[in-house]
Design an enzyme around this catalytic site. Sequence first.
Site, PDB file in Angstrom:
ATOM      1  N   GLU A   1     -17.118  -5.942   6.621  1.00  0.00           N
ATOM      2  CA  GLU A   1     -15.971  -6.755   6.205  1.00  0.00           C
ATOM      3  C   GLU A   1     -16.324  -8.208   6.463  1.00  0.00           C
ATOM      4  O   GLU A   1     -17.050  -8.522   7.416  1.00  0.00           O
ATOM      5  CB  GLU A   1     -14.723  -6.346   6.995  1.00  0.00           C
ATOM      6  CG  GLU A   1     -13.464  -7.120   6.646  1.00  0.00           C
ATOM      7  CD  GLU A   1     -12.224  -6.530   7.286  1.00  0.00           C
ATOM      8  OE1 GLU A   1     -11.966  -5.319   7.054  1.00  0.00           O
ATOM      9  OE2 GLU A   1     -11.524  -7.242   8.032  1.00  0.00           O
TER      10      GLU A   1
ATOM     11  N   TYR B   1       0.831  -1.198   0.000  1.00  0.00           N
ATOM     12  CA  TYR B   1       0.000   0.000   0.000  1.00  0.00           C
ATOM     13  C   TYR B   1       0.871   1.257   0.000  1.00  0.00           C
ATOM     14  O   TYR B   1       1.937   1.292   0.625  1.00  0.00           O
ATOM     15  CB  TYR B   1      -0.891   0.024   1.248  1.00  0.00           C
ATOM     16  CG  TYR B   1      -2.158  -0.793   1.155  1.00  0.00           C
ATOM     17  CD1 TYR B   1      -2.530  -1.458  -0.003  1.00  0.00           C
ATOM     18  CD2 TYR B   1      -3.001  -0.905   2.261  1.00  0.00           C
ATOM     19  CE1 TYR B   1      -3.693  -2.187  -0.068  1.00  0.00           C
ATOM     20  CE2 TYR B   1      -4.173  -1.641   2.211  1.00  0.00           C
ATOM     21  CZ  TYR B   1      -4.506  -2.284   1.038  1.00  0.00           C
ATOM     22  OH  TYR B   1      -5.665  -3.011   0.984  1.00  0.00           O
TER      23      TYR B   1
END
Length: 328
Positions: free
Chosen positions: A321, A208
């Site tokens: 999630e 990331y």
Amino acid sequence: MVQGCENARTALRRAPQVSYRHADPEAVLAEPGTLAVFGFGAGALGSDDPRWLGVDLEGIDAPVPVEIWQVDGAVVHGREGDVQWSAGDGWLFAAITLDERTHGGPRDTAHEAYGQLCRLLASRRERHVQRIWNYLGDINQGEGDTERYKRFCDGRATGMGAFFADGFPAATAIGHHASAPRLQVYLLASDEAGSRVENPRQVSAWRYPRQYGRTPPSFARAMMLPAGDALAISGTAAVVGHASAHEDDLLAQLGETLTNLETLLQSAGMAAGFDTQSPLKAYVRQPTDAPLVRDFLQQRLPGVPVLLLHGDICRQELMVEIDGWRYA
């Protein structure tokens, strides 16, 4: 010849069987092959057995079942420092619960938790970590690099050191709402390495860009267990590339999440879809969204056991999630 017999035994070893059941924890702990039992929320019945873990996340549906891990073979268990553990048939469960008030906040607490876990793992033949779960309070509190999740990531990285130099396991990190500022980390490890699985729709978490913190999250999107008979799926949400998708649209986030889950199955070489033997968890930020989440998943994943839990996702804009297991 001995080596050949050992390889044959390993090839036949089944993945731990994960299930949800309404049962007395002590009765389940007395069953042969029980590696771990998890209760959820403040109302969960407890036990002093090291195989028992009371998780700080509250279940949304009542009564909340316990989660059970069972293996083929006898199980031994114990404690080392703050770590509770059990082992059997080449599998290891280990867990640690630490109070941040004692250890100095999310960064230092994560450093201590991962340090203790990695020291235990280094002493065991079951040192190949397949899957980790992380639960901490107020996960989104703070701005920029001071956000608690980002500070947790910093401490996790220093605590694990070079232990995962060959690659990270599958993982989940969720925020709980318990009154005590505890960090809970637990894991499943084996005496044989699994195979990491990534999602081509997503940037690998450890890559990331800087906007997500000084230390990128340290996990694989999924892990195929050593015998190839089960996929341990990391916390999966509506992330495409490295960006969150569909802000403020719960149904769209759910749809994107299921697309990511199906892509993971394809990447792992597994058939599409989930079934009654594929236990999943859905972490829902707002309990008022739970009926919509439940209806959506019952329609799209009929018959699949889904445990709904009240939990905050590591990004504030994400509303739900999903993680869990898919057996071959």
